[in-house]
Design an enzyme around this catalytic site. Structure first.
Site, PDB file in Angstrom:
ATOM      1  N   GLU A  73      36.480  49.008  45.981  1.00  0.00           N
ATOM      2  CA  GLU A  73      37.436  48.104  45.909  1.00  0.00           C
ATOM      3  C   GLU A  73      38.821  49.228  45.677  1.00  0.00           C
ATOM      4  O   GLU A  73      39.989  48.394  45.121  1.00  0.00           O
ATOM      5  CB  GLU A  73      37.423  47.059  44.774  1.00  0.00           C
ATOM      6  N   HIS A  92      42.152  46.220  37.989  1.00  0.00           N
ATOM      7  CA  HIS A  92      41.519  45.152  38.677  1.00  0.00           C
ATOM      8  C   HIS A  92      40.419  45.090  37.686  1.00  0.00           C
ATOM      9  O   HIS A  92      39.667  45.490  37.183  1.00  0.00           O
ATOM     10  CB  HIS A  92      40.959  45.626  39.816  1.00  0.00           C
ATOM     11  N   HIS A  94      37.482  41.487  36.060  1.00  0.00           N
ATOM     12  CA  HIS A  94      36.986  40.265  36.248  1.00  0.00           C
ATOM     13  C   HIS A  94      36.968  39.555  34.922  1.00  0.00           C
ATOM     14  O   HIS A  94      35.850  38.713  34.625  1.00  0.00           O
ATOM     15  CB  HIS A  94      35.436  40.310  36.623  1.00  0.00           C
ATOM     16  N   HIS A 162      36.600  35.618  41.526  1.00  0.00           N
ATOM     17  CA  HIS A 162      36.575  36.942  41.616  1.00  0.00           C
ATOM     18  C   HIS A 162      37.364  37.722  40.338  1.00  0.00           C
ATOM     19  O   HIS A 162      36.560  37.957  39.385  1.00  0.00           O
ATOM     20  CB  HIS A 162      37.133  37.621  42.897  1.00  0.00           C
TER      21      HIS A 162
HETATM   22 ZN   LIG Z   1      36.264  43.242  41.735  1.00  0.00          ZN
END
Ligand SMILES: [Zn+2]
Length: 236
Positions: A73, A92, A94, A162
């Site tokens: 990613e 980034h 979760h 996500h």
């Molecule tokens: Zn992710």
């Protein structure tokens, strides 16, 4: 070395605060070349060491991979740096309390001063608008560009089903925003539970958001977080 050390600390800080699980990542724009950024190889955040930090161009090509596996990613990072010259760090994650806001029509609102940035807007990235039938991972330049477009000029964006992405003009601010986005989501749920259906919640107003955001740079917390994280590194 200092920027790499800061980035290693950032991985550990985010893991310690429960913001990134085995899969989240944080990057920083290179201080030598604004057309490059630094990101760990594919590895659980708590295990990241200086030698795991890799350099990428803004198309997310590794400069000197030496057999190290890249994060799939990574396009999240490269495409945001391309679209936002003001951004020097991207996280980034979760983090669990944030995800429910990405799958409902309830928006995140600014509820306390440490997360006042929420009041500048936290748009929700619907990956289906860019591509149908994905595994939800932003693993192509096309999806990274779509996410960067949704983020726009905002400090953070949710990613439906996500996680989320937070950005800042330096590492402490992007890291601090991720930590406080998680706390803010948890507190908003608690406030909504206490208030009940139709109950009134006193969110920060626009003037309070405007006054608070510049102050909330997490500069006081950062040296403490960093020292603790690097002390853990030395004891390994
Ligand atoms: Zn992710």
């Amino acid at each position: 070395m200092s920027l790499i050390e800061d980035l290693v600390a950032a991985y550990r800080i985010l893991a310690e605060h429960g913001v990134i699980d085995a899969y989240g990542h944080v990057s920083v724009r290179s201080d030598r070349d604004p057309g490059r950024y630094l990101l760990s190889r594919s590895l659980a955040p708590e295990l990241v060491l200086p030698e795991d930090i890799m350099e990428y161009d803004l198309d997310s090509n590794p400069i000197d991979p030496r057999g190290r596996e890249s994060v799939r990613e990574r396009f999240i990072h490269g495409e945001i740096y391309k679209a936002r010259p003001d951004v020097k760090s991207v996280v980034h994650n979760h983090s669990p309390s944030v995800v429910p806001f990405s799958i409902t029509t309830v928006s995140m609102r600014p509820i306390f001063h440490m997360a006042a940035f929420v009041g500048e807007g936290v748009p929700n990235f619907e990956i289906r608008d860019a591509e149908k039938g994905t595994d939800l991972l932003v693993k192509t330049p096309h999806l990274g560009q779509a996410l960067a477009r949704t983020l726009g000029k905002c400090p953070a964006a949710l990613m439906r089903g996500h996680g989320s992405v937070t950005v800042g003009e330096n590492l402490p601010r992007a890291v601090g925003r991720s930590i406080y986005l998680e706390l803010s989501a948890r507190m908003q749920l608690e406030a909504m539970t206490i208030a009940g259906p139709g109950g009134k919640i006193a969110y920060l107003d626009d003037m309070e958001v405007k006054a608070s955001v510049p102050v909330q740079d997490y500069a006081r917390a950062w040296p403490l977080w960093r020292a603790k994280a690097l002390a853990g590194l030395k004891s390994q």
